[in-house]
Write a protein that holds these residues in place. Sequence first.
Motif, short mmCIF file in Angstrom:
data_model
loop_
_atom_site.label_atom_id
_atom_site.label_comp_id
_atom_site.label_asym_id
_atom_site.label_seq_id
_atom_site.Cartn_x
_atom_site.Cartn_y
_atom_site.Cartn_z
N ARG A 91 7.02 10.71 2.86
CA ARG A 91 8.22 10.03 2.59
C ARG A 91 8.80 9.67 3.83
O ARG A 91 9.89 9.89 4.34
CB ARG A 91 9.35 11.33 2.13
CG ARG A 91 8.95 11.83 0.58
CD ARG A 91 9.70 13.24 0.28
NE ARG A 91 9.59 13.31 -1.21
CZ ARG A 91 8.79 14.29 -1.68
NH1 ARG A 91 8.03 14.93 -0.65
NH2 ARG A 91 8.67 14.57 -2.77
N ARG A 92 7.91 8.78 4.35
CA ARG A 92 8.30 8.26 5.64
C ARG A 92 8.00 6.53 5.49
O ARG A 92 7.35 5.88 6.00
CB ARG A 92 7.36 8.33 6.70
CG ARG A 92 7.57 9.96 7.18
CD ARG A 92 9.00 9.84 7.93
NE ARG A 92 9.07 11.60 8.38
CZ ARG A 92 9.51 12.49 7.65
NH1 ARG A 92 10.25 12.07 6.71
NH2 ARG A 92 9.84 13.63 8.27
N THR A 95 8.83 4.27 8.50
CA THR A 95 7.86 4.34 9.48
C THR A 95 6.50 3.58 8.82
O THR A 95 5.97 2.70 9.88
CB THR A 95 7.18 6.08 9.63
OG1 THR A 95 8.42 6.70 9.82
CG2 THR A 95 6.16 6.00 10.58
N ASP A 212 15.75 5.55 6.55
CA ASP A 212 15.06 6.15 5.45
C ASP A 212 15.76 7.11 4.87
O ASP A 212 15.87 8.28 5.47
CB ASP A 212 13.57 6.24 5.98
CG ASP A 212 12.71 6.62 4.89
OD1 ASP A 212 13.13 7.16 3.68
OD2 ASP A 212 11.40 6.69 5.04
N SER A 215 13.85 11.03 3.33
CA SER A 215 13.25 12.21 3.98
C SER A 215 12.96 13.55 2.99
O SER A 215 13.80 13.67 2.24
CB SER A 215 13.82 12.61 5.36
OG SER A 215 14.17 11.42 6.05
#
Length: 420
Positions: A91-92, A95, A212, A215
């Motif tokens: 769940r990034r 990134t 984001d 998370s």
Amino acid sequence: MYLSTIDRRVRRGDRSARRPGLRAVGQTVFVLGTVSLLTDISSEMVTAVLPLYFVLTLHLSPVAFGVLDGLYTGATALLRLVGGYVADRFRRRKTVAGVGYGISALAKLALAGVTGAPMIGAVLVADRAGKGLRTAPRDALISLSVPEPVLGRAFGVHRALDSAGAFAGPLVALGVLAIVGGATPDAFSALFVVSFCVALAGVLVLVLFARDRTSPAPGAARVTLGQAAALLRDGRVRRLLGAAAVLGLSTIGDGFVYLALLRQHDIATGWFPVLAIGTNIVYLGLAGPFGVLADRFGRRFMLRCGYAALAAVYLLLTLGLPGIPGTAVILLLYGTFYAATDGVLMALAGPCFPDGLRTTGLACVQTVQALAYFVSSVAFGLAWVGWGSAAPTGLALGAAIGALGLTWVLLPGQRGKETR
């Protein structure tokens, strides 16, 4: 808070929530749109001159150009899937997207120092690897940040900002080439360095301002490979992937379209980037309105209109519509095709996947379409060498018409519209 309020009003059937303004798309869409704007300026600076660089400076054949053009879009399929799965598992999404943007920026800089088809091909694969990593997480962030009934609008706003960069990129490329002194090796090197600097600015905007929103909650279970593979057992998903493959096979590279126009109308090669500018002006003007219309009248309908415009482009290229008016009509239709299909397909595909697997699902759609596009580019390059430019565009016309018929059956319905 505002988005959750809109979503609740939509579920209750509040008519005023069905046509929300631009605020409904939220901050995430505008930040990611700005990142895409800067990145597309950088990318289109390079894309606008690559066919000239390949054919005039490196003296590559149409077959080699077709292979490199296909690599530029479709040769990073596995990495797309890996990136989508990693973004969902941890769940990034921001990134993973940031890594993709960074790789693409470095690839622009590397282009300034390499020569020869093998090295250039490797750099292009790295650039597309970055795009493969970032596209699905970015689109998943957009898809998860707004209510389903306004997904078309959200992707339309994002693609409008994206296309503003695509419009500006060729202009910047023309300016750099003019300042440095024409289409020379030194001028191309300077262009690649400027492209890197613009791409780096986009990475900084993403790092500093994007959020984001997905998370993992404490104790939340991570997505497994089995859950990701289970997506393919869903008939709705399989039909969607089949439609993506058909649409990819019916599309040839922009460079081929513009090279065909140059040869048909005897346009000076220095005007090559202007053709991309014309397409992107239309894309910029229509992406937002088409997103709204897709939400209102159906995303399948808008996709079919877009591929009908593409079929018209191939028809006019086959017939050889003469003069500046003919070129203008082709560019108008080509920009219409992109405005009616690019973001709309992602808006249609997003709700087909659960939230926890949204990035993986979108990566699957994009991968299938990219692989099909790779096959199409190589085949078109081979056909160009064997038969010239007219016969292959006729085959592309047949493929586009066939895609219209097949997607009529394959594309899934719009759940949000049915619910409303």
